[in-house]
Design a protein around this motif. Structure first.
Motif, PDB file in Angstrom:
ATOM      1  N   GLN A 328       0.828  -1.206   0.000  1.00 37.55           N
ATOM      2  CA  GLN A 328       0.000   0.000   0.000  1.00 37.55           C
ATOM      3  C   GLN A 328       0.862   1.257   0.000  1.00 37.55           C
ATOM      4  OE1 GLN A 328      -3.135   0.312  -0.624  1.00 37.55           O
ATOM      5  NE2 GLN A 328      -3.296  -1.904  -0.721  1.00 37.55           N
ATOM      6  N   GLN A 329       1.955   1.221   0.747  1.00 43.10           N
ATOM      7  CA  GLN A 329       2.828   2.412   0.790  1.00 43.10           C
ATOM      8  C   GLN A 329       3.484   2.654  -0.567  1.00 43.10           C
ATOM      9  OE1 GLN A 329       4.784   4.069   3.873  1.00 43.10           O
ATOM     10  NE2 GLN A 329       4.218   2.623   5.460  1.00 43.10           N
ATOM     11  N   ARG A 330       3.885   1.559  -1.221  1.00 36.62           N
ATOM     12  CA  ARG A 330       4.472   1.683  -2.562  1.00 36.62           C
ATOM     13  C   ARG A 330       3.448   2.270  -3.535  1.00 36.62           C
ATOM     14  NH1 ARG A 330       8.563  -0.933  -5.625  1.00 36.62           N
ATOM     15  NH2 ARG A 330       9.241  -2.001  -3.753  1.00 36.62           N
ATOM     16  N   ALA A 331       2.254   1.698  -3.517  1.00 33.89           N
ATOM     17  CA  ALA A 331       1.212   2.159  -4.434  1.00 33.89           C
ATOM     18  C   ALA A 331       0.873   3.625  -4.158  1.00 33.89           C
ATOM     19  CB  ALA A 331      -0.035   1.280  -4.295  1.00 33.89           C
ATOM     20  N   ASN A 332       0.843   3.984  -2.873  1.00 34.54           N
ATOM     21  CA  ASN A 332       0.502   5.365  -2.526  1.00 34.54           C
ATOM     22  C   ASN A 332       1.581   6.338  -2.987  1.00 34.54           C
ATOM     23  OD1 ASN A 332      -1.360   7.232  -1.193  1.00 34.54           O
ATOM     24  ND2 ASN A 332       0.369   7.592   0.181  1.00 34.54           N
ATOM     25  N   LEU A 333       2.838   5.938  -2.823  1.00 35.91           N
ATOM     26  CA  LEU A 333       3.930   6.788  -3.308  1.00 35.91           C
ATOM     27  C   LEU A 333       3.801   6.986  -4.820  1.00 35.91           C
ATOM     28  CD1 LEU A 333       6.700   8.219  -3.326  1.00 35.91           C
ATOM     29  CD2 LEU A 333       7.785   5.979  -3.250  1.00 35.91           C
ATOM     30  N   MET A 334       3.572   5.887  -5.538  1.00 35.27           N
ATOM     31  CA  MET A 334       3.512   6.002  -6.991  1.00 35.27           C
ATOM     32  C   MET A 334       2.340   6.862  -7.457  1.00 35.27           C
ATOM     33  SD  MET A 334       4.763   2.187  -7.966  1.00 35.27           S
ATOM     34  CE  MET A 334       4.481   2.333  -9.712  1.00 35.27           C
ATOM     35  N   ALA A 335       1.237   6.784  -6.737  1.00 40.30           N
ATOM     36  CA  ALA A 335       0.056   7.551  -7.159  1.00 40.30           C
ATOM     37  C   ALA A 335       0.099   8.994  -6.678  1.00 40.30           C
ATOM     38  CB  ALA A 335      -1.208   6.872  -6.636  1.00 40.30           C
ATOM     39  N   THR A 336       0.708   9.239  -5.512  1.00 41.34           N
ATOM     40  CA  THR A 336       0.555  10.575  -4.909  1.00 41.34           C
ATOM     41  C   THR A 336       1.861  11.319  -4.668  1.00 41.34           C
ATOM     42  OG1 THR A 336       0.813   9.866  -2.596  1.00 41.34           O
ATOM     43  CG2 THR A 336      -1.381   9.632  -3.559  1.00 41.34           C
ATOM     44  N   SER A 337       2.999  10.654  -4.752  1.00 41.82           N
ATOM     45  CA  SER A 337       4.316  11.214  -4.416  1.00 41.82           C
ATOM     46  C   SER A 337       4.417  11.638  -2.950  1.00 41.82           C
ATOM     47  CB  SER A 337       4.729  12.368  -5.357  1.00 41.82           C
ATOM     48  OG  SER A 337       3.992  13.550  -5.137  1.00 41.82           O
ATOM     49  N   GLN A 338       3.507  11.144  -2.102  1.00 41.91           N
ATOM     50  CA  GLN A 338       3.631  11.422  -0.665  1.00 41.91           C
ATOM     51  C   GLN A 338       4.805  10.628  -0.086  1.00 41.91           C
ATOM     52  OE1 GLN A 338      -0.221  10.299   0.870  1.00 41.91           O
ATOM     53  NE2 GLN A 338      -0.860  12.433   1.018  1.00 41.91           N
ATOM     54  N   ALA A 339       5.387  11.156   0.971  1.00 37.49           N
ATOM     55  CA  ALA A 339       6.549  10.500   1.579  1.00 37.49           C
ATOM     56  C   ALA A 339       6.121   9.244   2.332  1.00 37.49           C
ATOM     57  CB  ALA A 339       7.233  11.461   2.550  1.00 37.49           C
ATOM     58  N   PRO A 340       6.629   8.067   1.928  1.00 39.42           N
ATOM     59  CA  PRO A 340       6.282   6.858   2.679  1.00 39.42           C
ATOM     60  C   PRO A 340       7.008   6.820   4.019  1.00 39.42           C
ATOM     61  CG  PRO A 340       7.773   6.322   0.857  1.00 39.42           C
ATOM     62  CD  PRO A 340       7.538   7.806   0.808  1.00 39.42           C
ATOM     63  N   THR A 341       6.586   5.909   4.885  1.00 40.44           N
ATOM     64  CA  THR A 341       7.336   5.678   6.123  1.00 40.44           C
ATOM     65  C   THR A 341       8.130   4.375   6.022  1.00 40.44           C
ATOM     66  OG1 THR A 341       5.441   4.547   7.145  1.00 40.44           O
ATOM     67  CG2 THR A 341       5.656   6.907   7.524  1.00 40.44           C
ATOM     68  N   TRP A 342       7.854   3.567   4.989  1.00 36.51           N
ATOM     69  CA  TRP A 342       8.544   2.295   4.774  1.00 36.51           C
ATOM     70  C   TRP A 342       9.934   2.604   4.237  1.00 36.51           C
ATOM     71  CZ3 TRP A 342       5.974  -2.276   5.960  1.00 36.51           C
ATOM     72  CH2 TRP A 342       6.702  -3.440   5.712  1.00 36.51           C
ATOM     73  N   ALA A 343      10.981   2.390   5.083  1.00 38.69           N
ATOM     74  CA  ALA A 343      12.318   2.912   4.775  1.00 38.69           C
ATOM     75  C   ALA A 343      12.862   2.418   3.436  1.00 38.69           C
ATOM     76  CB  ALA A 343      13.280   2.543   5.909  1.00 38.69           C
ATOM     77  N   ALA A 344      12.679   1.118   3.135  1.00 44.74           N
ATOM     78  CA  ALA A 344      13.322   0.545   1.949  1.00 44.74           C
ATOM     79  C   ALA A 344      12.830   1.182   0.642  1.00 44.74           C
ATOM     80  CB  ALA A 344      13.099  -0.963   1.919  1.00 44.74           C
ATOM     81  N   LEU A 345      11.656   1.776   0.650  1.00 50.02           N
ATOM     82  CA  LEU A 345      11.139   2.373  -0.589  1.00 50.02           C
ATOM     83  C   LEU A 345      12.027   3.528  -1.061  1.00 50.02           C
ATOM     84  CD1 LEU A 345       7.286   2.367   0.095  1.00 50.02           C
ATOM     85  CD2 LEU A 345       8.601   0.770  -1.310  1.00 50.02           C
ATOM     86  N   TYR A 346      12.730   4.158  -0.121  1.00 50.47           N
ATOM     87  CA  TYR A 346      13.581   5.299  -0.487  1.00 50.47           C
ATOM     88  C   TYR A 346      14.822   4.860  -1.259  1.00 50.47           C
ATOM     89  CZ  TYR A 346      10.756   8.332   2.454  1.00 50.47           C
ATOM     90  OH  TYR A 346       9.721   9.056   2.975  1.00 50.47           O
ATOM     91  N   ASP A 347      15.153   3.573  -1.174  1.00 50.62           N
ATOM     92  CA  ASP A 347      16.362   3.078  -1.847  1.00 50.62           C
ATOM     93  C   ASP A 347      16.017   2.190  -3.037  1.00 50.62           C
ATOM     94  OD1 ASP A 347      17.753   4.278   0.301  1.00 50.62           O
ATOM     95  OD2 ASP A 347      17.411   2.487   1.528  1.00 50.62           O
ATOM     96  N   ASP A 348      14.751   2.140  -3.421  1.00 53.88           N
ATOM     97  CA  ASP A 348      14.297   1.275  -4.503  1.00 53.88           C
ATOM     98  C   ASP A 348      14.601   1.969  -5.850  1.00 53.88           C
ATOM     99  OD1 ASP A 348      11.604  -0.863  -4.977  1.00 53.88           O
ATOM    100  OD2 ASP A 348      12.268   0.508  -6.572  1.00 53.88           O
ATOM    101  N   ALA A 349      15.458   1.316  -6.656  1.00 56.33           N
ATOM    102  CA  ALA A 349      15.973   1.966  -7.871  1.00 56.33           C
ATOM    103  C   ALA A 349      14.856   2.439  -8.805  1.00 56.33           C
ATOM    104  CB  ALA A 349      16.908   0.998  -8.594  1.00 56.33           C
TER     105      ALA A 349
END
Ligand code: GLC
Length: 415
Positions: A328-349
Motif C-alpha cells: 500500500q505504501q508503494r502504491a501510494n507513493l507512486m500515485a501521490t508522491s507522498q513521503a512513505p514511512t517504509w524505509a526501503a522504498l527510499y532506496d528502490d531503484a
C-alpha cells in the motif's frame, strides 16, 4: 525531545494517558477520518480493502483541508465520546493530546512492522514510550524551483536565502510578473511549520530537545527576519500570507512562483500532464535553503490511531496493518508522491527513477526537527502563529514578538 520525555506539565500515562491496553475486539464496518484526499488515492486504497472485506467496509470521512480544522473536528467528536470516527488519521503533532486524554487506545507494537519504518516517524506515534498511532505517511519540506527559469539565467538551486533572492532578481529581470517565494503563511499549523523552519535554518530553536523553549535568541531573530524582510521587500508576495498548502500549490501550478516551499505531495500533482499544471516537467526540488547554507525541515506526517469509542477495534487494527504495509505504501507513493514511512522504498531503484528526490527526502526526514510533543500542543502552536503573523504583518517588531513568544512558551511548557 524524546517521546519518553514529553515535556514538563504533561500527565504521565498513569495519571491520565496510557491506561492498560484495551482489548482490540469487534469486527464490522468502520470509518476513517482523514484530511482532504487531494489525489483521490485514499478512496482507491479503501476500495481495495473493501473489495476484500465486504463485512468490514471502511467509509472515508473527509475532513477539511487545514490541519487546525481537522483537529477541531476530531477533538469535538472525542469530547462527546462519539463513535463517528473509528480510525483517526492524526497529524504527527497531535499524538500527545489524543493519548493523554485517552481519546485513542494504546496499540500492541508487535502487531506492526515498526522495524521496517523510518525510526523518526515511529517516534511521532509514541507518548511516554507507548505506541498510540502508526505512521502511514511522513513529510519533509522541499524547495520546489522552476528549473527552466533557473537554467535560462545559468543559476543553480540556491542553498541560502540570499542566493534565492539574488536568483529571483535575475529571473524577474526577464519575467517581471513572476513572484519569488511562497510557503504556507496563513495563520494555521502551516505557519508554525514555516516559522520553525526559518528559525532552525538560521541555527536557532523554538523548543529544544530538552523540552525548554529558547526562541528569544539572535539566531531565532535572524530566522524570523528572513520572513519579515521577505514580506517587506516583496520576495514573499502579499497573497502568500493567505496561502495554506493548496492555495500555494495552485499558484505554483499556474506558473506564478519561481520558488515554493512545499511537501512532497505537490510533486505528482504539479507534474500532471492533463493540463491542470502549467509547470509539468519544468520544475525540480532541492533541500530548503537557510541563512548560511542548507536549512532544516520540520518533520511532518500522519499516523493512524484507533478511537477509544469505536466498537469495531479489531477491524480498525487490521485496516491499519493493511495501510502501513509495503504494497500500500508503494502504491501510494507512486500515485501521490507522498513521503512513505517504509524505509526501503527510499532506496528502490525503480522508484528513485520516477521520484529523483527520494534520497534527499529521506535525509531531510531523518534530520528534520520535531515540533514539541506536548498535550497542550495547540496552544503552543497558536502562540507561535501569533508571533509569526504579527511580525510578518509589520505590527510587532520581530524582537518583541520573539520575547513575548518565549514568555508564553515558558508558561505553556512549565511543570
Ligand atoms: C502537512 C504535514 C503536517 C503539518 C501540516 C501543516 O500535512 O504532514 O505534519 O502539520 O502539513 O499544514
Amino acid at each position: 525531545m524524546t517521546a519518553a520525555a514529553c515535556g514538563s506539565g504533561d500527565p504521565a500515562p498513569s495519571q491520565g494517558g496510557g491506561n492498560g491496553a484495551v482489548a482490540l475486539e469487534g469486527v464490522g464496518p468502520i470509518t476513517l477520518a482523514s484530511g482532504k484526499d487531494t489525489s483521490g488515492n485514499l478512496q482507491k486504497q479503501v476500495d481495495a480493502w473493501n473489495a476484500q472485506h465486504p463485512d468490514q467496509k471502511v467509509t472515508v470521512i473527509e475532513l477539511p483541508e487545514s490541519a487546525d480544522a481537522q483537529r477541531q473536528q476530531m477533538v469535538q467528536n472525542a469530547q462527546t465520546k462519539s463513535d463517528a470516527y473509528s480510525v483517526l488519521n492524526l497529524d504527527v503533532v497531535w499524538t500527545a493530546e489524543f493519548a493523554a486524554n485517552q481519546w485513542v487506545v494504546s496499540l500492541p507494537e508487535n502487531e506492526f512492522p515498526l522495524d521496517k519504518l523510518l525510526p523518526a516517524t515511529v517516534e511521532t506515534g509514541k507518548y511516554f514510550n507507548k505506541l498510540y498511532a502508526v505512521p502511514t505517511t511522513s513529510d519533509g519540506g522541499l524547495l520546489y524551483y522552476r528549473k527552466d527559469l533557473l537554467d535560462a539565467v545559468g543559476a543553480q538551486p540556491p542553498t541560502t536565502w540570499a542566493e534565492m533572492a539574488a536568483t529571483c532578481e535575475k529571473v524577474k529581470a526577464k519575467n517581471p510578473s513572476l513572484d519569488c517565494y511562497a510557503g504556507q503563511f496563513e495563520k494555521y499549523e502551516g505557519l508554525t511549520v514555516n516559522f520553525s523552519e526559518a528559525i532552525n535554518s538560521a541555527g536557532g530553536v523554538v523548543v529544544g530537545d530538552d523540552g525548554k523553549p529558547n526562541v528569544n535568541t539572535p539566531e531565532a531573530a535572524q530566522g524570523l527576519q528572513f520572513l519579515v524582510d521577505g514580506v517587506k521587500n516583496g520576495t514573499i508576495p502579499a497573497e502568500a500570507r493567505t496561502y495554506k498548502e493548496e492555495e500555494g500549490r495552485r499558484a505554483f501550478q499556474a506558473g506564478e512562483l519561481i520558488f515554493h516551499r512545499q511537501w512532497p505531495y505537490q510533486y505528482a500533482l504539479a507534474n500532471a500532464k492533463d493540463g491542470s499544471s502549467k509547470v509539468a516537467g519544468k520544475f525540480a526540488v532541492a533541500p530548503l535553503p537557510g541563512l548560511n547554507g542548507p536549512g532544516a525541515s520540520t518533520l511532518g506526517g500522519h499516523n493512524y490511531a484507533i478511537s477509544a469509542f469505536t466498537p469495531n477495534k479489531k477491524t480498525a487494527l487490521d485496516f491499519i496493518k493493511f495501510m502501513v504495509d509495503e504494497p500500500q505504501q508503494r502504491a501510494n507513493l507512486m500515485a501521490t508522491s507522498q513521503a512513505p514511512t517504509w524505509a526501503a522504498l527510499y532506496d528502490d531503484a525503480e522508484l528513485v527513477k520516477q521520484f529523483p528526490y527520494l534520497p534527499g527526502l529521506k535525509a531531510s526526514i531523518e534530520n528534520a526537527k520535531k515540533r514539541p510533543s506536548v498535550v497542550k500542543y495547540q496552544e503552543v502552536s497558536t502562540a507561535i502563529q501569533e508571533a509569526a503573523y504579527s511580525a510578518m504583518s509589520g505590527s510587532v517588531p520581530p524582537a518583541d514578538a520573539l520575547a513575548t513568544l518565549q514568555t508564553k512558551l515558558e508558561q505553556l511548557t512549565a511543570s
